[in-house]
Structures are given as C-alpha cells and as structure tokens.
Design a protein around this motif. Structure first.
Motif, mmCIF file in Angstrom:
data_model
loop_
_atom_site.group_PDB
_atom_site.id
_atom_site.type_symbol
_atom_site.label_atom_id
_atom_site.label_comp_id
_atom_site.label_asym_id
_atom_site.label_seq_id
_atom_site.Cartn_x
_atom_site.Cartn_y
_atom_site.Cartn_z
ATOM 1 N N VAL A 50 11.802 1.886 -9.601
ATOM 2 C CA VAL A 50 12.500 2.642 -8.560
ATOM 3 C C VAL A 50 13.471 1.649 -7.924
ATOM 4 N N LEU A 51 14.741 1.800 -8.224
ATOM 5 C CA LEU A 51 15.737 0.790 -7.872
ATOM 6 C C LEU A 51 15.840 0.572 -6.366
ATOM 7 N N PRO A 52 16.046 -0.676 -5.947
ATOM 8 C CA PRO A 52 16.139 -0.999 -4.521
ATOM 9 C C PRO A 52 17.219 -0.226 -3.773
ATOM 10 N N ARG A 53 18.228 0.274 -4.483
ATOM 11 C CA ARG A 53 19.277 1.033 -3.792
ATOM 12 C C ARG A 53 18.722 2.284 -3.121
ATOM 13 N N PHE A 54 17.572 2.781 -3.615
ATOM 14 C CA PHE A 54 16.979 3.957 -2.993
ATOM 15 C C PHE A 54 16.423 3.640 -1.611
ATOM 16 N N ALA A 55 16.159 2.361 -1.357
ATOM 17 C CA ALA A 55 15.726 1.973 -0.013
ATOM 18 C C ALA A 55 16.822 2.296 0.997
ATOM 19 N N ASP A 56 18.072 2.097 0.598
ATOM 20 C CA ASP A 56 19.198 2.419 1.476
ATOM 21 C C ASP A 56 19.276 3.921 1.724
ATOM 22 N N SER A 57 19.021 4.710 0.674
ATOM 23 C CA SER A 57 19.037 6.170 0.812
ATOM 24 C C SER A 57 17.971 6.628 1.797
ATOM 25 N N ILE A 58 16.779 6.043 1.693
ATOM 26 C CA ILE A 58 15.686 6.401 2.598
ATOM 27 C C ILE A 58 16.027 6.005 4.028
ATOM 28 N N ARG A 59 16.522 4.801 4.200
ATOM 29 C CA ARG A 59 16.797 4.285 5.542
ATOM 30 C C ARG A 59 17.973 4.978 6.215
ATOM 31 N N SER A 60 18.789 5.687 5.435
ATOM 32 C CA SER A 60 19.906 6.425 6.025
ATOM 33 C C SER A 60 19.426 7.649 6.803
ATOM 34 N N VAL A 61 18.181 8.100 6.509
ATOM 35 C CA VAL A 61 17.657 9.288 7.204
ATOM 36 C C VAL A 61 16.303 9.045 7.859
ATOM 37 N N LEU A 62 15.666 7.903 7.560
ATOM 38 C CA LEU A 62 14.324 7.618 8.078
ATOM 39 C C LEU A 62 14.309 6.270 8.793
ATOM 40 N N LYS A 63 13.862 6.275 10.019
ATOM 41 C CA LYS A 63 13.743 5.039 10.786
ATOM 42 C C LYS A 63 12.524 4.272 10.275
ATOM 43 N N THR A 64 12.730 3.043 9.823
ATOM 44 C CA THR A 64 11.634 2.266 9.244
ATOM 45 C C THR A 64 11.688 0.810 9.690
ATOM 46 N N ASP A 65 10.564 0.148 9.532
ATOM 47 C CA ASP A 65 10.491 -1.305 9.567
ATOM 48 C C ASP A 65 10.632 -1.715 8.105
ATOM 49 N N PHE A 66 11.789 -2.229 7.726
ATOM 50 C CA PHE A 66 12.081 -2.505 6.320
ATOM 51 C C PHE A 66 11.722 -3.942 5.972
ATOM 52 N N PHE A 67 10.969 -4.082 4.858
ATOM 53 C CA PHE A 67 10.479 -5.398 4.446
ATOM 54 C C PHE A 67 10.752 -5.609 2.954
ATOM 55 N N PRO A 68 11.928 -6.155 2.593
ATOM 56 C CA PRO A 68 12.216 -6.476 1.189
ATOM 57 C C PRO A 68 11.445 -7.727 0.770
ATOM 58 N N VAL A 69 10.973 -7.737 -0.478
ATOM 59 C CA VAL A 69 10.103 -8.833 -0.932
ATOM 60 C C VAL A 69 10.751 -9.589 -2.095
ATOM 61 N N ASP A 70 10.985 -10.868 -1.890
ATOM 62 C CA ASP A 70 11.512 -11.721 -2.955
ATOM 63 C C ASP A 70 10.440 -11.978 -4.012
ATOM 64 N N GLY A 71 10.883 -12.164 -5.252
ATOM 65 C CA GLY A 71 9.969 -12.552 -6.321
ATOM 66 C C GLY A 71 8.999 -11.463 -6.729
ATOM 67 N N ALA A 72 9.388 -10.196 -6.519
ATOM 68 C CA ALA A 72 8.505 -9.078 -6.884
ATOM 69 C C ALA A 72 9.325 -7.914 -7.401
ATOM 70 N N ALA A 73 8.710 -7.136 -8.286
ATOM 71 C CA ALA A 73 9.369 -5.942 -8.819
ATOM 72 C C ALA A 73 8.744 -4.696 -8.173
ATOM 73 N N HIS A 74 8.158 -3.814 -8.977
ATOM 74 C CA HIS A 74 7.698 -2.517 -8.471
ATOM 75 C C HIS A 74 6.372 -2.587 -7.725
ATOM 76 N N LEU A 75 5.621 -3.663 -7.906
ATOM 77 C CA LEU A 75 4.303 -3.768 -7.280
ATOM 78 C C LEU A 75 4.202 -5.031 -6.428
ATOM 79 N N PRO A 76 4.965 -5.102 -5.360
ATOM 80 C CA PRO A 76 4.961 -6.314 -4.530
ATOM 81 C C PRO A 76 3.621 -6.588 -3.865
ATOM 82 N N MET A 77 2.807 -5.560 -3.650
ATOM 83 C CA MET A 77 1.498 -5.788 -3.008
ATOM 84 C C MET A 77 0.529 -6.497 -3.945
ATOM 85 N N ILE A 78 0.896 -6.610 -5.236
ATOM 86 C CA ILE A 78 0.108 -7.397 -6.190
ATOM 87 C C ILE A 78 0.780 -8.741 -6.453
ATOM 88 N N GLU A 79 2.088 -8.686 -6.734
ATOM 89 C CA GLU A 79 2.794 -9.917 -7.099
ATOM 90 C C GLU A 79 2.938 -10.885 -5.923
#
Length: 306
Positions: free
Chosen positions: A262-291
């Motif tokens: 799920v490409l990171p660009r979709f994070a921008d789409s979500i944040r354009s309509v949803l107020k969030t605490d955004f946390f991008p993770v370096d060194g991780a792909a689709h499963l950052p809670m594992i990597e």
C-alpha cells in the motif's frame, strides 16, 4: 456438411481435453484438503468462541480491569502478524485481544458474503461475548485498517482511540468473474504464500514467515473467503476516512516509508480528510510493527497513554 461435423467434433474434443487438463491442474495444486473441526483445533494455541456466523479463534491476555487494545490483522495473514505488539502491550499492563477474522487462520469459513457488515458483526459480537468494557482501542494493519475504520464509524460509542498501520485505501472488485479468481487462487496458492514475504523491506531476515502462513491454507474455505472479500468488501478510502474523522477519535497513522503493498502516497490521501498523528517509519515496508518493532511499539504506547 461432413467438414462441419468433423470441425464440431474436434472443437468438442479440444474443449473436453482442455477442461480435463485444467481440472487436473486444479486438483494437483489445491491445498484445501482438511475441514476445521474441534479435533483439528484441539492442539492449537489460543481460545475459541462460538458467534452467530461460526467459531472465532482468538487470544486475550492482560488484567481484567486494564484498558483494552484490540489488534486486527490484514487481508490474509492471521493474528500472529501482531506478535511483537501483542506481547509488548501485555507487558505494559494492557488487556489485549487479537483474533482471526472469519475465513482466516483457525476461525470458521462460512459460505457467505464477506463484506463490511459481516466483519463488523464479528468484532461487535466478540466484544460483547468477551465482556470487554471501558476504554477500547482499535489497531488495524493493512486490510485490518479498513475493518477498524469502518467498525469505528458503525460503533463510535464503543471505541476510544484508533491506530492504523499501512491501512488499505481502496478495495476494488477484480474485473474477472469470481469463478476465474477462485481457480487462479487454487493454482497459484504457492505464489500467494510465498508472496507474503514481499511485505518486508528485507525478506531474508524473516525466513520462517511463509511457513507460518501455510497451515491455514490446508483447510477448506480459505480460498473462497479471500475471493468473497475481494468481491464484496467495497472499501472507499476517502469516504471511510471522512466518516472516521467525523467521530472525533484520536487516530495514530503509522506507515512504513518503503511500503510497496500500500504505497505511502495513500497516507497523503488519508491525511487530506482525516486528522491524524502521522508516524512514518524508516527502514520498513508494509509491516513496520514487525520490522521496526521497538520504534513502533514505543510510539503506540505514547499514543495510548496521551
């Protein structure tokens, strides 16, 4: 006239031969040879509970009086996808529930439409039957992000905070007929299993990931559940996130910067309509809670305690 008859016979023969070859290929590659029964579940870790649509496999640990966190897995990987976060939150004193959605893991695979209402009902009944009360926080990864979002919109009175990890943005129907997709899932089951490692930035550091995935594929109904979800769970990212925003919940959005599922660009789409605490993770792909378990778990903890 004779030429026409011969041509028809040849066509019938070729169609029949092709059907037999395709059927044989299907039988050879079909891994669904077992039925989930009480006997099969006897030696499986975790617990089981009977809900309206069948038995749900789950694990619940932590003090009865503690704040609740429910972890919802993705499209096809069962609840073990949350191993690091599950163990971490229990050690931090939370009451943590994770479960296999219908059709996945060791939960039942009813022959129904796997849509939003179906999954909302499973989670709602699970909360009620397990008597989970007080502050209930929801966390969903990938497809689980859609489930968590839609459930919160349907039952905002039950939910405290929401955590989305690389959530699926849109779930569109395949263009091919369902029977073709079912056949494709059967003959390409090895590809489905082996493809799970592509969710990691460095797949070789997770050599046992595919082996964990394989057991659920041997039980009848797994393939049908996946395909039914593809055709019946219609997720519109913009609409669902506008709805979630209207609930006023605090939302943590976590995203692996190298995600190719799920490409990171979709994070921008979500944040354009949803107020969030955004946390991008370096060194991780689709499963950052594992990597990047330590980094992500620390962020989740601070968000829950805020």
């Amino acid at each position: 006239m004779k030429i026409l008859k011969v041509s028809i016979i040849i066509v019938i023969f070729l169609v029949g031969a092709a059907s037999l070859i395709l059927y044989g290929f299907y039988r050879y590659n079909n891994k669904e040879t077992k039925t989930l029964t009480d006997a099969e579940r006897k030696n499986i870790t975790g617990s089981f509970i009977k809900l309206s649509e069948g038995i749900t496999h789950y694990q619940l640990e932590g003090p009865d009086s503690a704040e609740v966190v429910i972890l919802v897995h993705g499209f096809s990987v069962p609840y073990y996808i949350w191993d690091p976060t599950y163990d971490f939150l229990i050690k931090k004193g939370y009451r943590v529930l994770r479960y296999d959605m219908y059709g996945r893991g060791y939960s039942d695979r009813p022959d129904v439409a796997y849509n939003q209402e179906f999954y909302n009902t499973q989670l709602f009944e699970l909360i009620k039957e397990l008597k989970l009360t007080g502050k209930i926080n929801l966390a969903g990864v990938s497809f689980g992000g859609a489930v968590v979002t839609n459930f919160t919109c349907a039952h905002p009175e039950l939910i405290n905070k929401v955590i989305l990890v690389d959530p699926v943005y849109e779930q569109k129907k395949p263009t091919a007929p369902p029977y073709f997709t079912l056949y494709n899932e059967a003959v390409n089951s090895d590809e489905r299993a082996n493809g799970q490692t592509s969710d990691f930035l460095y797949p070789k550091t997770h050599p046992g990931w595919t082996k964990l995935y394989l057991p659920q594929m041997t039980y009848k109904g797994f393939r049908n559940a996946l395909v039914s979800t593809m055709y019946n769970y219609n997720q519109n990212g913009k609409q669902s996130n506008i709805c979630l925003n209207s609930t006023g919940k605090n939302v943590l959005l976590i995203w692996g910067k190298a995600d190719k599922t799920v490409l990171p660009r979709f994070a921008d789409s979500i944040r354009s309509v949803l107020k969030t605490d955004f946390f991008p993770v370096d060194g991780a792909a689709h499963l950052p809670m594992i990597e990047k378990a330590d980094t992500v778990n620390a962020k989740i903890l601070s968000f829950l305690k805020r």
